[in-house]
Design a protein around this motif. Structure first.
Motif, short mmCIF file in Angstrom:
data_model
loop_
_atom_site.label_atom_id
_atom_site.label_comp_id
_atom_site.label_asym_id
_atom_site.label_seq_id
_atom_site.Cartn_x
_atom_site.Cartn_y
_atom_site.Cartn_z
N GLY A 119 21.51 19.86 56.47
CA GLY A 119 20.65 18.34 56.93
C GLY A 119 21.57 17.52 57.95
O GLY A 119 22.67 17.74 58.58
N GLU A 125 17.84 10.34 53.71
CA GLU A 125 17.53 11.44 52.59
C GLU A 125 18.90 12.12 52.37
O GLU A 125 19.09 12.34 51.00
CB GLU A 125 16.42 12.28 53.32
CG GLU A 125 16.14 13.41 52.18
CD GLU A 125 15.23 14.39 52.76
OE1 GLU A 125 15.22 15.58 52.21
OE2 GLU A 125 14.38 14.13 53.51
N VAL A 126 19.38 12.47 53.23
CA VAL A 126 20.68 13.36 52.92
C VAL A 126 21.69 12.49 52.18
O VAL A 126 22.32 13.03 51.40
CB VAL A 126 21.30 13.92 54.29
CG1 VAL A 126 22.66 14.65 54.09
CG2 VAL A 126 20.29 14.80 55.01
N GLN A 164 17.70 19.64 53.60
CA GLN A 164 16.76 18.39 53.60
C GLN A 164 15.30 18.81 53.85
O GLN A 164 15.17 19.93 54.39
CB GLN A 164 17.51 17.62 54.91
CG GLN A 164 16.71 16.36 55.34
CD GLN A 164 17.25 15.70 56.78
OE1 GLN A 164 18.43 16.36 57.27
NE2 GLN A 164 16.51 14.93 57.32
#
Length: 579
Positions: A119, A125-126, A164
């Motif tokens: 990712g 998000e990561v 991801q």
């Protein structure tokens, strides 16, 4: 220039869920914050801001007793714990797909494994997933970085490999193959979202059919950027745009065929605005076919089609009651429906801009003509009703008055609750169904000097079911835009799936009533043939499950076609002597 549109585009499930939660909370509450940007789309965020939803960059920026929404990308466990220690109402809008990756990372760490995450290291998000893995995580973006990480992990340590949710599926498969060649014992988790996979495959398909691609989505949206990368990897020029203002019109004019796709955080109404802008940009040589297309666009966008369709539905409802459908009845209905639809669009410009961008320019262009036709239509419906009798006139006058006051503020500003009829939750779909029922199914009874019979009730319910589910179809299509402007349609209130089930139930109930009315002798064989229209309405309702983006003209032609079909069915039964 020819335009081709991706079959799958727009909000994915996780983004739609987060946006729905935010707008629902904005309608019923205040003092509302999101921890970070809810989604990566500036236009949606701006409308959320207008609805009173503020973005907090840090937890400390959120005041006590406020409501905080956790963004779709998720947050770290530490951030969640800090929020719980405050006097805050917490709404977790983390995408379920993202939450699953977080749980997998936590599990891997508990089992003593080393997590490798494919990712963007700077993506929120990561960062959140890595935090759930408590530091035992290595983030890689390509094969070179994967090789470097593997070389540092002892062979005795087990590896858990995940991605991801918005990453490039093709590159992911390459990395998986490479990793298993080096470490056959590595655990592989397929965590790229199915919606991401669909949109990426759709771009690859389009790339084989077009000369260039327009990718619609926020410039900070990772999944949108991935679509741009895939297009370029396929050897096709790609132009990422957030709004129609970003379209490189001169460059696009060089291509014969242009494809349009969109990221998972792009609302459907923005895609429609881009398509409309491209449609206006396209230079087409004058031809008879073009003339017919423009003429049909005028018929649809001016509301002449829906008015004509309503008149055809009156024919069917009259035959169902055993009443001879006279032309004046159809003129009254067509004039009333035409005038009320025009009034609706002219008095709700903001909603029209969001849901029907193509109509905005159309109404500006033909404003004087349409307003004149609307006034003439209103007057015509009242005059014709007057000559049909006092009760017919009272019905038309009352329904016209209701249409006028629907958007007027009837209550004082300080009053709690809805101040206008249109502010009543679900009123748009319910009132439309009831108005059509009165005008189309009930008006003909006093106008023709007939009596109310059981067949009148059957016809009234038949008309209501078609008009109500027709409104539901549009409400499902416009649900994203309606949420953003604060319009509480049935689809906004109960969700798209429940709206479909509600519509299907109403149609099934109407079909049963038509069959039983024939068996009991209340209605003729026309009731059985009109079940075709109920099936048509059910199919239209079911097709709203598709994520395809159709032009407003095509979509409305299909939906309103059912109204015209109702007269054809009733006419066939009448001519064949079956009724």
């Amino acid at each position: 220039m020819k335009i081709k549109v991706a079959r799958t585009s727009g909000f994915c499930y996780g983004v739609r869920r987060a946006v729905n939660l935010a707008f629902e909370e904005a309608i019923h509450g205040d003092n509302l914050y999101t921890l970070g940007e809810l989604i990566h789309n500036p236009q949606v965020l701006e409308i959320l801001k207008q609805r009173g939803v503020r973005i907090a960059k840090k937890i400390e920026d959120i005041p006590e007793s406020a409501t905080v929404i956790i963004r779709s990308h998720g947050v770290t466990p530490q951030a969640k714990a800090a929020l719980r220690n405050r006097s805050l109402k917490i709404i977790d809008a983390t995408c379920p797909k993202v939450a699953r990756v977080q749980q997998l990372a936590e599990r891997a760490v508990r089992l003593g494994m080393h997590v490798i995450l494919f990712g963007d290291s700077e993506h929120s998000e990561v960062k959140a997933i890595a935090a759930h893995a408590e530091g035992r995580t290595s983030i890689v973006k390509d094969r070179k970085e994967l090789d470097a990480v593997i070389s540092t992990i002892p062979t005795s340590d087990k590896i858990s490999f995940m991605a991801q949710t918005t990453q490039n599926i093709a590159l992911w498969k390459e990395l998986v193959t490479h990793l298993l060649a080096l470490r056959p014992d590595a655990e592989i988790y397929e965590t790229i979202c199915g919606a991401t996979d669909e949109r990426q495959n759709e771009v690859r398909r389009l790339a084989r059919e077009v000369d260039a691609l327009v990718i619609v989505g926020g410039f900070q949206s990772a999944n949108t950027q991935r679509l741009v990368e895939i297009s370029k990897n396929e050897g096709i020029p790609a132009f990422q745009v957030e709004t129609e203002a970003d379209l490189p019109r001169k460059e696009l004019a060089r291509f014969e065929t242009v494809g349009v796709a969109a990221g998972a955080s792009t609302p459907s109404w923005m895609i429609r605005r881009i398509l409309h802008s491209l449609d206006v940009t396209v230079a087409v040589k004058p031809s008879f076919l073009l003339f017919l297309l423009e003429f049909w666009r005028f018929i649809v966008r001016s509301n002449i089609l829906v008015a004509f369709g309503a008149a055809q539905l009156l024919y069917a409802a009259s035959r169902l009651q055993g009443i001879e459908p006279e032309l004046p009845y159809q003129i009254i209905v067509a004039a009333y429906i035409f005038a009320m639809h025009l009034l609706n669009h002219f008095t709700d410009r903001f909603t029209t801009e969001i849901n029907y961008p193509a109509r905005v320019g159309f109404y500006e262009r033909f404003r004087r003509l349409l307003l004149t036709l609307g006034i003439v239509a209103t007057a015509s419906s009242l005059v014709f009703a007057y000559f049909l009798g006092p009760l017919a006139f009272i019905i038309i006058f009352a329904m016209s008055l209701l249409g006028l006051v629907y958007r007027m503020e009837l209550f004082k500003i300080g009053r709690v609750g809805p101040r206008r009829l249109m502010d009543i939750p679900g009123s748009k779909d319910l009132f439309l169904g009831m108005a059509w029922t009165v005008i189309i199914a009930l008006l003909v009874v006093p106008a023709s000097g007939s009596r109310f019979t059981p067949a009148t009730g059957i016809a009234a319910f038949f008309v209501f079911s078609l008009a109500f589910t027709r409104s539901l179809v549009y409400s499902i299509r416009d649900v994203q835009g309606d949420r953003m402007v604060g319009r509480e349609t049935v689809a906004v209130l109960v969700g798209e799936s429940r709206t479909r089930r509600l519509g299907a139930f109403v149609l099934a109930l109407s079909a049963c009533s038509m069959v039983f009315s024939f068996i009991l002798g209340w209605t003729s064989a026309v009731s059985l043939f009109l079940i075709v229209n109920l099936v048509y309405a059910f199919i239209a309702l079911w097709l709203t499950r598709s994520e395809s983006n159709y032009s407003d003209v095509f979509f409305e032609t299909i939906v309103e076609g059912n109204l015209v079909l109702s007269q054809l069915a009733a006419w066939f039964v009448h001519l064949s002597g079956l009724a």
